[in-house]
Design a protein around this motif. Structure first.
Motif, PDB file in Angstrom:
ATOM      1  N   ARG A 209       1.253  -1.128  -0.117  1.00  0.00           N
ATOM      2  CA  ARG A 209       0.163   0.151   0.001  1.00  0.00           C
ATOM      3  C   ARG A 209       1.014   1.144   0.395  1.00  0.00           C
ATOM      4  O   ARG A 209       1.691   1.200   0.592  1.00  0.00           O
ATOM      5  CB  ARG A 209      -1.101   0.054   1.185  1.00  0.00           C
ATOM      6  CG  ARG A 209      -1.685  -1.096   1.304  1.00  0.00           C
ATOM      7  CD  ARG A 209      -2.582  -1.065   2.627  1.00  0.00           C
ATOM      8  NE  ARG A 209      -3.624  -0.514   2.102  1.00  0.00           N
ATOM      9  CZ  ARG A 209      -3.722   0.544   2.864  1.00  0.00           C
ATOM     10  NH1 ARG A 209      -3.870   1.017   4.158  1.00  0.00           N
ATOM     11  NH2 ARG A 209      -5.182   1.225   2.764  1.00  0.00           N
ATOM     12  N   ARG A 211       0.876   5.722  -0.424  1.00  0.00           N
ATOM     13  CA  ARG A 211       0.548   7.080  -0.489  1.00  0.00           C
ATOM     14  C   ARG A 211       1.808   7.831  -0.776  1.00  0.00           C
ATOM     15  O   ARG A 211       2.456   8.113  -0.432  1.00  0.00           O
ATOM     16  CB  ARG A 211       0.317   7.523   1.309  1.00  0.00           C
ATOM     17  CG  ARG A 211      -0.534   8.621   1.449  1.00  0.00           C
ATOM     18  CD  ARG A 211      -0.956   8.841   3.212  1.00  0.00           C
ATOM     19  NE  ARG A 211       0.215   9.561   3.409  1.00  0.00           N
ATOM     20  CZ  ARG A 211       0.474   9.086   4.734  1.00  0.00           C
ATOM     21  NH1 ARG A 211      -0.760   9.126   5.836  1.00  0.00           N
ATOM     22  NH2 ARG A 211       1.478   9.834   5.780  1.00  0.00           N
ATOM     23  N   TRP A 270      -4.180   6.706   0.323  1.00  0.00           N
ATOM     24  CA  TRP A 270      -3.895   5.340   0.762  1.00  0.00           C
ATOM     25  C   TRP A 270      -4.261   4.383  -0.493  1.00  0.00           C
ATOM     26  O   TRP A 270      -5.356   4.444  -0.551  1.00  0.00           O
ATOM     27  CB  TRP A 270      -3.611   4.130   2.100  1.00  0.00           C
ATOM     28  CG  TRP A 270      -2.817   5.074   3.445  1.00  0.00           C
ATOM     29  CD1 TRP A 270      -3.729   5.051   3.842  1.00  0.00           C
ATOM     30  CD2 TRP A 270      -1.294   4.221   3.494  1.00  0.00           C
ATOM     31  NE1 TRP A 270      -2.005   5.574   4.903  1.00  0.00           N
ATOM     32  CE2 TRP A 270      -0.903   4.828   4.468  1.00  0.00           C
ATOM     33  CE3 TRP A 270      -0.692   3.737   2.493  1.00  0.00           C
ATOM     34  CZ2 TRP A 270      -0.372   5.046   4.803  1.00  0.00           C
ATOM     35  CZ3 TRP A 270       0.741   3.562   2.931  1.00  0.00           C
ATOM     36  CH2 TRP A 270       1.176   4.310   4.068  1.00  0.00           C
ATOM     37  N   SER A 272      -3.619   0.932  -2.515  1.00  0.00           N
ATOM     38  CA  SER A 272      -3.819  -0.531  -2.289  1.00  0.00           C
ATOM     39  C   SER A 272      -2.764  -1.295  -3.939  1.00  0.00           C
ATOM     40  O   SER A 272      -3.984  -0.854  -4.967  1.00  0.00           O
ATOM     41  CB  SER A 272      -4.607  -1.736  -2.255  1.00  0.00           C
ATOM     42  OG  SER A 272      -5.425  -1.699  -2.806  1.00  0.00           O
ATOM     43  N   GLU A 332       3.886   1.311   2.648  1.00  0.00           N
ATOM     44  CA  GLU A 332       3.099  -0.019   4.076  1.00  0.00           C
ATOM     45  C   GLU A 332       2.984  -1.622   3.245  1.00  0.00           C
ATOM     46  O   GLU A 332       2.324  -1.636   2.904  1.00  0.00           O
ATOM     47  CB  GLU A 332       1.478   1.188   4.901  1.00  0.00           C
ATOM     48  CG  GLU A 332       0.898   0.009   5.685  1.00  0.00           C
ATOM     49  CD  GLU A 332      -0.067   0.224   6.058  1.00  0.00           C
ATOM     50  OE1 GLU A 332      -0.715   1.288   6.875  1.00  0.00           O
ATOM     51  OE2 GLU A 332      -0.853   0.509   4.863  1.00  0.00           O
ATOM     52  N   CYS A 362       5.214   7.706   9.317  1.00  0.00           N
ATOM     53  CA  CYS A 362       4.670   8.417   7.795  1.00  0.00           C
ATOM     54  C   CYS A 362       4.660  10.099   8.173  1.00  0.00           C
ATOM     55  O   CYS A 362       4.244  10.112   8.744  1.00  0.00           O
ATOM     56  CB  CYS A 362       3.701   7.425   7.267  1.00  0.00           C
ATOM     57  SG  CYS A 362       4.029   6.242   6.648  1.00  0.00           S
TER      58      CYS A 362
END
Length: 1311
Positions: A209, A211, A270, A272, A332, A362
Motif C-alpha cells: 500500500r 501514499r 492510501w 493498495s 506500507e 509516515c
C-alpha cells in the motif's frame, strides 16, 4: 498451447483466490471503537449547546441532552472522531438523539490519517450516501463493503428529521491490524538483495500500500543482465507495470508489456497494489480494479540479478543517485513472495540495504486543499494589500474543465475600474486586463491544463508590468500603461464571483472554476485554509475544505465500442466519432442489422455495411446483399475460381483452407440468425472417388465451421455418406451413392448444396483420390448464402396470468437495451422482470395506454412512463424499446416521442441482478402478461421465445394472427391485423398502395416548391431538444438529434436545391446538387461556425437517370448512401446541435435567411425534374402535397404534377405482391405500338372479356355477401373494410383471439 494457457489461468486464479484468503483478516473485526475514547477525541463543526457537545454522541448513551446536535445555522455540519491510532474500520451504527425528535436521515463519511487532508468514502466509484435513522432509538448499522484503515473519521449529516432537527449518537466497529511503514523522501530507497547472484521465478506475488506526495516515482524495480526486468512506477498519477520475460533486450525485440491501472494516485491517500504472476499470466490490481494480461514472448520465467529496489532505481556504483525519478511518499506492508521487506529493514537484516534517509513512520503533507464545487456559485474572497512594489499570487490547481475563472483582482477604482483576471480558456491560461480601451491587454500561456494534474502558476504585478509563469516555464508578460501606484486595499476573488454584488467589483466573463486549489500564496504569505474555515476572515461559498474531490470519470472507460471518453469536473461524455455507433455511451449501432432491413427501405442489390448483433460486441462488417425473390446475404471467400486437382492421395490429400470476407464470429452470428443458409459444392471428377468402393472409407472430406470432419456431400443429410444423386435417385451407377464413386474414365458431376446450418460454412476441404492414371477433379466452393430472419417473427402466446418464460440473468450491469413487439387485449401485464438483492429492472404495461420502464440501482426506483393517445390493448402489434446506461435511460413506444431521463453524476451506476430473467410474468406469479410477444431482443441477442414456450405450461409457441413472416408490407409499412386478413398501413411512410410499394412522385419546375410545416410529435420524435454538454467538452453542446432522410430523383439541371430543413433558431440542413452534378449535404448547426459541407464521391447524378439517396445522421455521425454504389460515413464537428426541425422545403426557397452563396444560388433556381418518395424522419412532405394539398401544413407554390418516375423504386423491393390495375398500363410503356387494325380487334375482344368477367364477379360478390349475412351476426354499422388502412384506428378482429384460454390447435388461414 491452449492447454498450457488454461493451466496458467487456472493456477493464477487459484493463486489470486488463495492470496485474498490469506491476506484477509479472518479473526473477529467488529469491536466497538468509541467506547473508551475520551472527550478530547470528539470535534465538531458546531454544537447546539454544551449539553449537546460531540462527546455525548456515543451509541445508546443518554448523557447530556442525549446526543450531539449541530447549530441550526450550520450549513455544512460534521462530527469528527480521533481513534487514537490507525485502525481497521468495518462498520458504523447510528441513532437519533435520545428523548427528542432529532436524528440524521442521510449522511456521508470522510476519513484521514492526519486530520488535515480528507478522503470521502466511495462505493462503485461514487461518493456514497448512507441511509440513517427514521426515529430516535432504532440502531441502524451499515457494514462497509470495503473496510477502511484510518485514524480520523468524519460523519457529514445531509438530512435531519422532518419533525425536528439533526441529532446523533453513533458507534464505529473494527479492530487493530499490523502495519509496517517506510517513508521515502524522494532521495532514498530500500534494496532487497538475494542470497545468490540471481533468482529465476515462475510465479511472483508483490503486494503493498502506498501514499504519494507527487505524481511521478518508481516503487519497485528489478532487472537481469539478460534483459528481463520488472518495474512498477507512478507516471502522471497512474501506476504502470513494465514486464519483460524475454532474454533479448526490449529495445530490439519490442516484446515487453506495459499495463496502466489507476488514476489520480498522487492524492495523499492510501492505495493498495497487488501483482500476481504465473508464467506469462499476470493479474495487476490497484484499489480493487484488476487488469488481466499475458506477457508476450516465449519465456515463462523472470530472471533478476542481485537485488530488487523499492522507492527508486539507484545508479550502480553511485549511492544516492537514481536513473528515474524516485518515489516520494510512504509505503506500507510491502511483501515480495511472502517476505516482509519493511519488517526486515526495521530489524536491520543483512538482506536489506538502505540508500538515503528511510524512516519508519509516515510524514504528513503540509498542504491543505480546497475544492470549488460549483461553476456558478463557488467563490473565495480574500483581502490583500496592493503596495507600490506590486502584487503577487501563487497557487497550484487541478481540474478537468477547460473553462473557469481562477481569480479576479480589482487593481484600481478611480477614475476607471481596472481588473486583473486569470482564467482558463480552452485549457490554456489567459491573463487579461479589463478596463478602459487603454488598459485592455491579454496574454496566453500553457496548454492542456485541464488534464486533472496539479499545475503551478505565479502572477506578479510590478509597476507597469504583469507576468505569468506556468509550471516553472518561461514567463509571459504584458504592460499596463498609466496604472495608479497608490497604496490600496483590494480583494482577490478566487474561483468565481459572488452571485449578488452591490458594486460589481468582481468581474468574470466566463464560468467559475470547478476544481482544487492548494499552496495559495498572496504577496508571498500562505493562505491558511483551515483558519479561513474556522474564522470569519473572508467570505466564501460552496467550498469543501481539507479535501480535493477530484474524480477520474473516464476510469474505467464507460464508453462502449471504442468510444473516446472526455470528461469535465462532474460529468463525462463519449465521443463516438468513427466508431459506427452512437448514443450517450456509443451503445447503439448506426447500421442496419441485416440485408432484410435494406429491402424494406427499397434498396437494390449491392455491398452494404451491416451490424449483425446491433449493440452487441461484434463490430459492423460489409456483406453482399442480393435482392432477388428472397433477400440473400452473400459472404465470399478467397477461392472464387474452380480448382484443378491432381496427384493427391488419402494420406497426402489436396487441402484448401477457406478464409471468408468476414470473421468467424460474424459468420456464426449470421448463420444463427438466418432462417436458411446454404453453400454450393461443385465437384466434377474423372476416376476420382469420394468414398472407397470396398469399405466406404472417405477418400475426401471437409471440415465444418468448428473444425469437425464431415463426410456427407452436397444435397444430402448430415451423418450419411451419400451425394445428392442418391437422394434424387439418378446416380449414374445405382450401385453407388455418388456419381464419382463409379470410378469411370469420363467426367461425372457430384454437385450439391450443403444446407445444414449448424455445420456452415465450410472451413476446409480435402480431396484425396486424384493420383491414379487419368485421375482428375475440378472443385469449386460457392459463397455462403443466407436469407431470412428467424428471430423477427419468433413469438410466444401467454394465456395464463401466472405463466412466464425464464432465461439466464440479464447482463446489464452498465448498459442494456430491450426491444420487443407485443399485442394484447388485457389492461395490464409485465413484459419482463429481473431482480437482484436490492436492484431490479422491469418493463410493463400498467394500463391500456401506458407503458412503464422501471429500474432500481439500490438507491430508489427510476420510472420512465410513456402514455399513448390511443389504446395499446387493441390486439395490434406495438413496438417498445427501452434503454438504460450509465448516462441516461430512455423509453420509446411505437412512434411516440422518446421519454428520456439523465442519470445524476453522483449515484450508483451498476445494475446488479442475480435472479433469472422472467418474460411475460414475475417471480411472484402476479400481474403476468396475457397476449403475444415477439422479437424480444436484449443487447443485440434475440431470445428464442418459440422454443422455450414448447416446454412451458400456460404458454404457446407462436402467435395466432395474420401478420406473420409471410405478410408483406414494404418500405417500413405497418402490418395491421384484421378479422380475416392483414392490411398495410402506409400512413407514416412515403409510399402507398396495398403493400406500401407504390412510390409517390411529382414533376418540379424551376419555380415549384413544397413547404411542409412539422408539428409535434414529428419534429420532436427524432430531434430531441439539444442539451449542453459539461464544461470542457470543447465548450460544446452534445446533441441527441438525428435525421433520417430518403428520396429518389432524376434531373439534368444543375445546380439544384432538392431539400432544406429549417429550425426556429435559423439553423438548417440542406441537400443539393452542385454544378458538377455531385451531391452535397450542408449543415449549419452553429451560428458561430461556418457551414459544414459533405460531398460523397460519385459520378454525376444529373444524368437523367433515377437515383436513390439515403441520409442518416445520429449525433455527430453522418451516413450517406447513393443508389447501391456509394456508402460513406462522415463526422460532424463537435459542438453542434440541431434543434427540432419546424419546416421542410422541397425545391425553390424564397425569402430565406441563408447566407451561403452557393446554396442561395441553387435555392433561387430550385429543382427541375422528378422527385419521388421523400421521407424526413416520419414526415412525408411530397405525399402530403399530392394527396392532401388542402392541409394547412402544406403550401405548394408553382406547378406540381404527379409523375411515374418513382415506379423504378418498386423494383428495389423485389418482392412478389399483387399487381394493381394501373401497373399493367405502365408496364406496356416503351413497347412498339400495335397496328391500328390489331388494336381495334384486341380492343373489341378485350371489352367483351372484361364485361363477362365483371358480371361474373359482381354475381359472385352478391352470393357471398348473401351467404355471409345469413351465417354471421351483422357487423355494427359504420365498420367498413378497406383495401389499406391509412388511419391509426384499426377494426377489430373477425376471428377474435381469446388470449385467456389455451389454443394449441389454432390455425390461421388467409381468405
Amino acid at each position: 498451447m491452449r492447454f498450457h494457457n488454461s493451466i496458467g489461468m487456472f493456477f493464477l486464479t487459484t493463486l489470486s483466490a488463495l492470496t485474498s484468503v490469506l491476506s484477509a483478516n479472518n479473526y473477529y473485526c467488529e469491536e466497538p471503537l468509541m467506547t473508551s475514547l475520551p472527550p478530547t477525541s470528539f470535534q465538531n463543526s458546531s454544537k447546539f449547546s454544551d449539553r449537546r457537545s460531540p462527546h455525548y454522541s456515543k451509541l445508546n448513551r443518554r448523557d447530556g441532552d442525549g446526543g450531539w446536535s449541530p447549530n441550526g445555522v450550520d450549513q455544512q455540519p460534521w462530527l469528527q472522531l480521533d481513534l487514537r491510532d490507525r485502525l481497521k474500520v468495518t462498520s458504523i451504527a447510528t441513532q437519533g438523539r435520545w428523548g427528542s425528535s432529532d436524528w440524521v436521515a442521510r449522511y456521508q463519511l470522510q476519513y484521514s490519517d492526519s486530520g488535515r487532508t480528507w478522503r470521502p468514502y466511495r462505493q462503485e466509484d461514487v461518493i456514497w450516501t448512507f441511509t440513517g435513522n427514521s426515529d430516535t432509538d432504532t440502531v441502524v448499522q451499515h457494514k462497509l463493503p470495503h473496510s477502511i484503515r484510518t485514524r480520523y473519521m468524519r460523519l457529514l449529516p445531509l438530512e435531519g428529521s422532518p419533525r425536528g432537527g439533526m441529532g446523533l449518537r453513533l458507534e464505529v466497529y473494527g479492530c487493530t491490524y499490523k502495519s509496517d511503514v517506510a517513508d521515502f523522501d524522494g532521495r532514498s530507497a530500500l534494496l532487497y538483495r538475494f542470497n545468490q547472484k540471481s533468482t529465476s521465478t515462475v510465479k511472483d506475488v508483490i503486494s503493498l500500500r502506498f501514499r504519494s506526495h507527487q505524481a511521478e516515482g518508481v516503487l519497485v524495480h528489478g532487472e537481469g543482465q539478460r534483459g528481463d526486468f520488472l518495474t512498477l512506477e507512478l507516471q502522471r498519477g497512474k501506476l504502470i507495470l513494465h514486464l519483460n520475460l524475454d532474454d533479448a533486450k526490449p529495445q530490439s525485440s519490442g516484446r515487453s508489456s506495459s499495463v496502466t491501472v489507476g488514476s489520480l494516485l498522487d492524492d495523499h491517500h492510501w492505495h493498495s497494489v497487488q501483482i500476481e504472476r504465473f508464467n506469462k499470466h499476470v493479474n495487476f490490481t490497484v484499489d480493487g480494479h484488476t487488469q488481466h494480461f499475458r506477457s508476450p514472448g516465449q519465456e515463462d520465467t523472470l530472471e533478476i540479478d542481485y537485488e530488487l529496489s523499492f522507492g527508486g532505481i539507484p545508479l550502480p556504483g553511485k549511492p544516492g543517485t537514481f536513473l528515474h525519478e524516485n518515489f516520494h511518499g510512504c509505503i506500507e506492508n510491502l511483501n515480495y513472495n511472502s517476505v516482509n521487506v519493511i519488517d526486515m529493514a526495521k530489524r536491520r537484516k543483512p538482506q536489506i540495504y538502505t540508500v538515503g534517509n528511510v524512516t519508519f513512520s509516515c510524514s504528513e503533507s503540509s498542504s491543505v486543499a480546497v475544492t470549488f464545487l460549483s461553476s456558478t456559485g463557488s467563490f473565495l474572497a480574500l483581502p490583500a494589500d496592493y503596495f507600490t512594489e506590486g502584487l503577487s499570487v501563487r497557487l497550484q490547481f487541478r481540474t478537468w474543465n477547460q473553462e473557469g475563472l481562477l481569480f479576479s483582482v480589482p487593481l484600481s477604482h478611480d477614475p476607471d475600474p481596472i481588473n486583473l483576471l486569470l482564467r482558463l480558456s480552452q485549457a490554456r491560461l489567459l491573463l487579461s486586463i479589463s478596463g478602459g480601451p487603454q488598459y485592455s491587454a491579454q496574454v496566453f500561456s500553457g496548454q492542456n491544463l485541464s488534464d486533472g494534474q496539479w499545475h503551478s502558476i505565479a502572477v506578479e504585478v510590478k509597476g507597469q508590468k504583469v507576468s505569468l509563469t506556468v509550471n516553472n516555464q518561461k514567463p509571459v508578460s504584458m504592460e499596463i500603461i498609466g496604472l495608479s501606484q497608490n497604496v490600496q486595499k483590494t480583494t482577490i476573488y478566487v474561483g468565481g464571483c459572488p452571485l449578488f454584488q452591490s458594486n460589481f467589483i468582481c468581474e468574470n466573463p466566463s464560468r467559475g472554476f470547478q476544481g482544487c486549489f492548494r499552496l495559495l500564496f498572496i504577496n508571498n504569505h500562505p493562505v491558511n485554509f483551515l483558519q479561513i474555515k474556522q474564522e470569519s476572515l473572508s467570505n466564501f461559498s460552496q467550498l469543501s475544505f481539507d479535501v480535493c474531490n477530484i474524480q477520474d470519470r473516464c476510469l474505467p472507460n464507460l464508453c462502449e465500442h471504442g468510444g473516446q471518453c472526455i470528461q469535465s469536473w462532474d460529468q463525462f461524455y463519449c465521443d463516438c466519432s468513427g466508431t459506427g455507433y452512437t448514443g450517450a455511451t456509443c451503445h447503439n449501432s448506426i447500421y442496419e442489422r441485416s440485408c432484410e432491413a435494406f429491402r424494406k427501405t427499397g434498396s437494390q442489390s449491392s455491398v452494404f455495411t451491416i451490424d449483425l448483433d446491433g449493440s452487441g460486441p461484434l463490430e459492423h462488417t460489409r456483406v453482399n446483399c442480393t435482392m432477388a425473390d428472397k433477400v440473400w446475404t452473400v459472404v465470399g471467400h478467397d477461392y472464387t475460381r474452380p480448382i484443378d486437382i491432381r496427384g493427391s492421395t488419402p494420406r497426402s490429400p489436396f487441402v484448401l483452407i477457406f478464409n471468408y470476407t468476414i470473421s468467424p464470429y460474424h459468420l456464426r452470428s449470421l448463420v444463427t440468425s438466418s432462417e436458411h443458409c446454404q453453400q454450393e459444392v461443385i465437384y466434377r471428377c474423372r476416376r476420382s472417388r469420394l468414398f472407397d468402393t470396398w469399405d466406404g472409407t472417405p477418400l475426401s472430406w471437409w471440415l465444418d465451421r468448428d473444425g469437425v470432419k464431415r463426410t456427407y456431400w452436397g444435397g444430402f443429410l448430415p451423418g450419411v455418406q451419400q451425394c445428392s444423386c442418391s437422394l434424387d435417385g439418378n446416380c449414374r451407377d445405382m450401385n453407388y451413392f455418388c456419381n464419382c464413386d463409379a470410378d469411370q474414365d469420363i467426367w461425372a458431376n457430384d454437385t450439391g448444396v450443403l444446407s445444414y446450418k449448424d455445420h456452415l460454412p465450410l472451413s476446409e476441404i480435402a480431396i484425396g483420390d486424384t493420383n491414379r492414371t487419368n485421375s482428375q477433379a475440378v472443385l469449386h466452393i460457392g459463397p455462403l448464402r443466407c436469407y431470412g430472419n428467424r428471430f423477427f417473427w419468433n413469438s410466444a402466446s401467454f394465456y395464463q396470468e401466472s405463466s412466464y418464460l425464464h432465461f439466464p440473468t440479464l447482463q446489464a450491469e452498465l448498459s442494456v437495451d430491450i426491444s420487443l413487439f407485443f399485442k394484447t387485449s388485457a389492461l395490464s401485464g409485465v413484459f419482463l422482470e429481473n431482480l437482484g438483492v436490492r436492484d431490479f429492472i422491469r418493463l410493463e404495461l400498467i394500463s391500456s395506454s401506458t407503458v412503464n420502464f422501471t429500474f432500481d440501482l439500490g438507491d430508489g426506483p427510476v420510472v420512465l412512463t410513456v402514455r399513448s393517445p390511443v389504446v395499446l390493448n387493441d390486439r395490434q402489434w406495438h413496438y417498445i424499446r427501452a434503454e438504460r446506461n450509465v448516462k441516461e435511460a430512455s423509453l420509446q413506444v411505437d412512434s411516440l416521442p422518446l421519454e428520456l431521463t439523465e442519470a445524476p453524476s453522483e449515484r450508483p451506476y451498476r445494475l446488479q441482478l442475480s435472479s433469472q430473467l422472467f418474460v411475460g410474468g414475475t417471480a411472484s406469479r402476479q400481474r403476468g402478461f396475457l397476449g403475444c410477444l415477439r422479437a424480444l431482443t436484449i443487447n443485440g441477442v434475440t431470445l428464442d421465445l418459440y422454443e422455450r414456450a414448447k416446454t412451458t405450461p400456460g404458454v404457446n409457441s407462436g402467435c395466432p394472427g395474420h401478420c406473420t413472416s409471410d405478410s408483406v408490407c414494404h418500405n417500413g409499412g405497418r402490418c395491421v391485423e384484421e378479422r380475416s386478413r392483414y392490411t398495410c398501413d402506409c400512413t407514416l411512410i412515403a409510399f402507398d398502395g396495398p403493400h406500401c410499394r407504390t412510390a409517390l412522385a411529382a414533376s418540379f419546375e424551376s419555380g415549384s416548391s413544397v413547404l411542409y410545416t412539422l408539428q409535434e410529435p414529428f419534429s420532436g420524435i427524432l430531434n430531441e431538444e439539444a442539451r449542453k454538454s459539461p464544461a470542457g467538452f470543447h465548450n460544446a453542446e452534445v446533441t441527441k438529434s438525428q435525421e433520417k432522410v430518403s428520396f429518389g430523383f432524376l434531373t439534368r439541371h444543375v445546380p439544384a436545391l432538392i431539400l432544406t430543413a429549417h429550425t426556429l433558431d435559423q439553423h438548417y440542413m440542406a441537400v443539393m446538387l452542385s454544378s458538377n452534378g455531385s451531391l452535397q449535404i450542408r449543415y449549419l448547426l452553429n451560428k458561430e461556425k461556418r457551414t459544414e459541407t459533405f460531398s460523397p464521391k460519385s459520378a454525376s447524378l444529373s444524368d437523367g437517370r433515377f437515383h436513390w439517396v439515403k441520409i442518416n445522421r445520429k449525433g455527430q455521425e453522418l451516413l450517406v448512401q447513393i443508389d447501391s454504389t456509394v456508402t460513406q460515413q462522415y463526422s460532424l464537428s463537435p459542438g453542434s446541435a440541431l434543434s427540432p426541425v419546424r419546416s421542410v422545403i422541397l425545391g425553390r426557397i424564397q425569402d430565406s435567411d441563408i447566407t451561403d452563396k452557393e446554396l442561395v444560388q441553387a435555392g433561387l433556381r430550385g429543382f427541375i425534374g422528378c422527385l419521388s418518395s421523400v421521407q424526413f424522419n416520419q414526415a412525408t412532405p411530397l405525399k402530403a402535397a399530392l394527396q392532401n394539398s388542402q392541409s394547412p401544413l402544406v403550401t405548394v407554390i408553382g406547378r406540381l404534377e404527379a409523375s411515374s418516375c418513382g415506379t423504378v423504386s418498386s423494383s428495389n423491393t423485389l418482392s412478389n405482391t399483387h399487381t394493381r390495375p394501373d401497373d399493367s398500363a405502365k408496364s406496356n410503356r416503351g413497347k412498339d405500338p400495335l397496328k391500328k387494325a390489331d388494336q381495334n380487334d384486341l380492343a373489341l375482344i378485350g371489352g367483351v372479356v372484361a364485361a363477362v368477367v365483371f358480371i361474373t364477379l359482381c354475381a359472385l360478390a352478391v352470393i357471398i355477401r348473401f351467404l355471409y349475412r345469413h351465417r354471421r351476426t351483422p357487423a355494427p354499422s359504420g365498420s367498413t373494410a378497406k383495401t389499406h388502412c391509412p388511419s391509426m384506428e384499426h377494426p377489430p378482429y373477425r376471428a377474435a383471439l381469446d388470449l385467456h384460454k389455451p389454443n394449441h390447435d389454432s390455425k390461421e388461414y388467409y381468405i
